[in-house]
Scaffold this active site. Structure first.
Site, PDB file in Angstrom:
ATOM      1  N   GLN A  17       0.838  -1.203   0.000  1.00 33.97           N
ATOM      2  CA  GLN A  17       0.000   0.000   0.000  1.00 33.97           C
ATOM      3  C   GLN A  17       0.873   1.253   0.000  1.00 33.97           C
ATOM      4  OE1 GLN A  17      -2.547   0.316   3.468  1.00 33.97           O
ATOM      5  NE2 GLN A  17      -3.906   1.809   2.491  1.00 33.97           N
ATOM      6  N   HIS A  55      -8.545   1.647  -0.284  1.00 37.50           N
ATOM      7  CA  HIS A  55      -9.016   1.641  -1.671  1.00 37.50           C
ATOM      8  C   HIS A  55      -8.780   0.273  -2.297  1.00 37.50           C
ATOM      9  CE1 HIS A  55      -4.775   2.791  -1.698  1.00 37.50           C
ATOM     10  NE2 HIS A  55      -4.702   2.129  -2.836  1.00 37.50           N
TER      11      HIS A  55
HETATM   12  P1  AMP Z   1      -1.680   1.521  -3.549  1.00 40.44           P
HETATM   13  O1  AMP Z   1      -0.231   1.359  -3.937  1.00 40.44           O
HETATM   14  O2  AMP Z   1      -2.483   0.287  -3.610  1.00 40.44           O
HETATM   15  O3  AMP Z   1      -1.800   2.253  -2.224  1.00 40.44           O
HETATM   16  O4  AMP Z   1      -2.299   2.457  -4.686  1.00 40.44           O
HETATM   17  C1  AMP Z   1      -2.258   3.843  -4.659  1.00 40.44           C
HETATM   18  C2  AMP Z   1      -2.697   4.305  -6.033  1.00 40.44           C
HETATM   19  O5  AMP Z   1      -3.132   5.651  -5.925  1.00 40.44           O
HETATM   20  C3  AMP Z   1      -1.581   4.296  -7.091  1.00 40.44           C
HETATM   21  O6  AMP Z   1      -1.953   3.364  -8.134  1.00 40.44           O
HETATM   22  C4  AMP Z   1      -1.526   5.731  -7.577  1.00 40.44           C
HETATM   23  O7  AMP Z   1      -1.348   5.831  -8.976  1.00 40.44           O
HETATM   24  C5  AMP Z   1      -2.880   6.267  -7.152  1.00 40.44           C
HETATM   25  N1  AMP Z   1      -2.945   7.699  -6.912  1.00 40.44           N
HETATM   26  C6  AMP Z   1      -2.127   8.449  -6.143  1.00 40.44           C
HETATM   27  N2  AMP Z   1      -2.523   9.742  -6.146  1.00 40.44           N
HETATM   28  C7  AMP Z   1      -3.627   9.811  -6.931  1.00 40.44           C
HETATM   29  C8  AMP Z   1      -4.508  10.857  -7.337  1.00 40.44           C
HETATM   30  N3  AMP Z   1      -4.306  12.110  -6.932  1.00 40.44           N
HETATM   31  N4  AMP Z   1      -5.539  10.555  -8.149  1.00 40.44           N
HETATM   32  C9  AMP Z   1      -5.732   9.294  -8.571  1.00 40.44           C
HETATM   33  N5  AMP Z   1      -4.951   8.260  -8.224  1.00 40.44           N
HETATM   34  C10 AMP Z   1      -3.913   8.500  -7.421  1.00 40.44           C
END
Ligand code: AMP
Ligand code: ZN
Length: 145
Positions: A102, A108
């Protein structure tokens, strides 16, 4: 100890700000408990994140109602992704804690369209312990439920 040490002030994490429209995003769907929006780092076209509206760092910080609502929204989004992008595969991925992969400490679920040779990989070091070990693990879990 929590899985994720969240250093942002309450309501100020990046997804809290996105939910509150304080930063731009491409939203797909919203309801009382969840918000779905395009992942800024599109692993494949149509990659959506489904987040809780309320700040909860990990799955363990969500209520049962929020956890169920996120899956219900993911189900709806997955059907829309299938209709709109027609990928031959679809993977749901949900990471908890830095060691769980994460990177954003607001709960999410990823809905990711999959294609031949899309480069996504997760190493899965399969083991086959004896049935007595499985029974012992199951007993520990039943006692913890
Ligand atoms: P995780 O590594 O599972 O915590 O996923 C976090 C995700 O959030 C990553 O795939 C990022 O590309 C995405 N992310 C980070 N900032 C934003 C943002 N402002 N809008 C949309 N997605 C985002
Ligand atoms: Zn948040």
């Amino acid at each position: 100890m929590p899985m994720f040490v969240d250093t942002s002030p309450p309501g100020q994490c990046i997804f809290c700000r996105l939910v509150a429209n304080e930063i731009p995003s491409a939203k797909v769907f919203e309801d009382e408990l969840t918000v779905a929006f395009m992942d800024i780092g599109q692993v494949t076209p149509g990659h959506v994140l489904v987040a809780t509206r309320r700040h909860a760092a990990t799955l363990l910080d969500t209520t049962p109602e929020e956890a169920a609502a996120v899956m219900q929204t993911a189900h709806r989004v997955a059907r829309a992704v299938q209709a709109a992008f027609q990928p031959p595969g679809l993977t749901l991925l949900q990471a908890n804690g830095a060691l769980g992969g994460q990177t954003v400490a607001h709960f999410h679920l990823h809905v990711v369209p999959r294609h031949e040779g899309d480069g996504i990989a997760l190493t899965w070091p399969r083991q086959e312990p004896p049935s007595a070990v499985l029974a012992s693990h199951a007993e520990r879990l039943r006692a913890a439920l």
